[in-house]
Enzyme design. Structure first.
Site, PDB file in Angstrom:
ATOM      1  N   SER A 132     -77.174   7.694  80.623  1.00 37.37           N
ATOM      2  CA  SER A 132     -76.390   8.657  79.944  1.00 37.37           C
ATOM      3  C   SER A 132     -76.756   8.576  78.352  1.00 37.37           C
ATOM      4  O   SER A 132     -77.170   7.526  77.890  1.00 37.37           O
ATOM      5  CB  SER A 132     -74.949   8.801  79.775  1.00 37.37           C
ATOM      6  N   TYR A 150     -67.941   2.735  78.102  1.00 30.27           N
ATOM      7  CA  TYR A 150     -68.995   3.451  78.945  1.00 30.27           C
ATOM      8  C   TYR A 150     -70.298   3.528  78.594  1.00 30.27           C
ATOM      9  O   TYR A 150     -71.142   3.090  79.098  1.00 30.27           O
ATOM     10  CB  TYR A 150     -68.629   4.887  79.140  1.00 30.27           C
ATOM     11  N   LYS A 153     -73.391   1.473  80.373  1.00 28.07           N
ATOM     12  CA  LYS A 153     -74.749   1.982  80.692  1.00 28.07           C
ATOM     13  C   LYS A 153     -75.972   1.519  79.944  1.00 28.07           C
ATOM     14  O   LYS A 153     -76.963   1.257  80.659  1.00 28.07           O
ATOM     15  CB  LYS A 153     -74.650   3.692  80.504  1.00 28.07           C
TER      16      LYS A 153
END
Lengths: 336, 336
Positions: free
Chosen positions: A124, A158, A162
């Protein structure tokens, strides 16, 4: 070939399954079986041309990854993740699923002798956090596109998870444990389905809802710029990642995908051109300081030279992104 | 204040202990106790002015990190690591100690209520791997200093593990679990002690051995450039990291330390200036293709602007690095 999709019940996962069924092959090799896994049992396509197993699976549970790779799939799409907001709200759950789950998958592959599958992992742009490159120009500060060489600076758990998985994927690939590639997705727009609480939801909402004849709320100024690609482009990235020559990619296995950098004003203008003034007039401006503050920390533009040179393709205009939505989600029509 | 040093038996750890004993305080707060931990029991200073516990500890063992932080140390130096060559040779051991051990330490801190220590973590320039920035100049390719914004591109499992711990440290700090700072050490030169098998060993060997009246082998051409700081500077980085205002550092908590970029020819010329021709003549050139190939992938120069602006200081000439060695290790003299 046998394909395993972890996270097959999500929006991108379902579209990927449909695309694989439509193509029937990957890189010239016929698909002979598929395993679809997610925390809930993914929808199982009707009358598939090859055996499909749909299974509920939490890869952070001991031995679950071993179970999934027991049939030794040739190609693994790992799309499963706790999303940004939930990973921020629940520290343990985010690290357990997004980091430990991924590592358990990688370790399960390592434990198998004479097994070296292709692993396509969705990362991401959340691996990047502000401040971003900028320069003074004519007395104003102008954003510069974030280059492929920019450091990983996540500002969420998050994004941290990632980024860590990207590093693991590169190291396991370097050691020949599997052939991995990490795909840093742009914000997916237009995201189909119901409005949600995600801070980024309005980027899709202001297109999707008006096209369906419904009002949409815009919580940020028209000047806000963001980085987009359609769901169709996202599936295209994954398909290309499944077959790309990894020798050409080299040891830097995580790629910022191409996308489109547009302002909200440009989004609305594209909607007006595609669907008319009446549709665009369904957008209501309701400023929300909280959302403005969150969005201010997000990346606005990338120089995705490496991925582009390696053949990854995204939309080149926001009209195109809107037309993809109308074609793929609305059967070619909208509420004018 | 109570200080915990994990990795206290290593070269940098022992020098850090000596410095802390000599100063008796950190940032104006008197040291009241110290815990020294390592896989072997670290040397315990004689007649210390405050209680010192020296203990053997493997932080990757369950509950071991909890045991170390039970006295709730105010300041934790985490220097322990499996070194690069061993982490590459033993995949499991490297990940277990360098990644899991660090994460268990961070988790043990998180599990304590109302506890927010300072954590100073030693990272490494091994988080960066070639190719590095360069530009064409007068028909030749010239290295550019690697900027603070350069992406993490490790080419070893050790570098991967350090990069992952950097990301964890930044996220745990952002969440207020502890106040962390990551210190990316240059290659430490002149490393005291016996010659070792590390590929980088000759950078120290060609100075240390001739000063001791012994021959030294140089396995690479004189044109090879590398990034150095003395053991004394390394301890200085850790001391500054222990007291620096972390508000000024901001969310990007991992800093490339300043160092000195010199060629082997410049190292030898400095040795000649400090110690004379007879000493420099003790270096024997024995080219080694394997070492040349390994060293070619290493970073040669950094632009450590951020750390420098934040007050971290290294040597500014290689003569100074040699003099530090003569003062700190040889009692001010050498074999001429």
């Amino acid at each position: 070939m046998h394909i395993l999709i972890i996270g097959a019940a999500g929006m991108v996962g379902r579209k990927l399954v449909a695309r694989l069924l439509a193509e029937g092959e990957v890189g010239g090799r016929a698909i002979t079986a598929m395993t679809l896994a997610d925390v809930v049992v993914p929808p199982r396509p009707e009358n598939p041309p090859f055996p499909i197993v749909a299974t509920a699976s939490d890869i952070s549970t001991p031995h679950e990854a071993e179970r999934l790779i027991a049939p030794r799939p040739d190609l693994i799409f790992h799309l499963a993740a706790i999303v940004s907001g939930e990973a921020e709200a629940d520290f343990d759950k985010g690290y357990r699923i997004n980091l430990d789950g991924t590592r358990l998958l990688f370790e399960a592959i390592r434990a198998q002798a004479s097994y070296r599958p292709r692993v396509v992992f969705t990362s991401s742009i959340a691996v990047f956090g502000a401040p971003f490159p900028e320069e003074a120009r004519d007395g104003a500060t102008v954003d510069l596109p974030i280059p492929d060489s920019f450091h990983l600076t996540p500002l969420t758990s998050y994004g941290t998870q990632k980024a860590i998985c990207e590093l693991l994927l590169a190291d396991y690939s370097r050691r020949g444990i599997f052939d991995g590639i990490g795909i840093r997705l742009p914000t997916i727009c237009v995201r189909p389905g119901l409005p949600n609480k995600a801070a980024s939801g309005f980027f899709s909402g202001i297109i999707r809802e008006p096209l369906a004849g419904k009002p949409a709320v815009l919580p940020v100024p028209d000047s806000v710029r963001h980085w987009h690609a359609s769901p169709r482009a996202a599936v295209g990235f994954l398909m290309h990642g499944a077959t790309i020559d990894l020798e050409a990619v080299g040891p830097r296995r995580n790629l910022t995908m191409p996308g489109l950098s547009v302002t909200v004003a440009e989004q609305i203008e594209a909607l007006r051109r595609v669907a008319g003034d009446a549709v665009a007039a369904r957008i209501e401006r309701v400023p929300d300081e909280t959302i403005m503050r969150i969005v201010a920390g997000w990346a606005r533009s990338f120089d995705a030279s490496r991925a582009t040179a390696l053949g990854f393709r995204a939309e080149t205009s926001f009209e195109e992104i809107i037309r993809v939505h109308i074609e793929d989600e609305l059967g070619g029509t909208f509420v004018g």
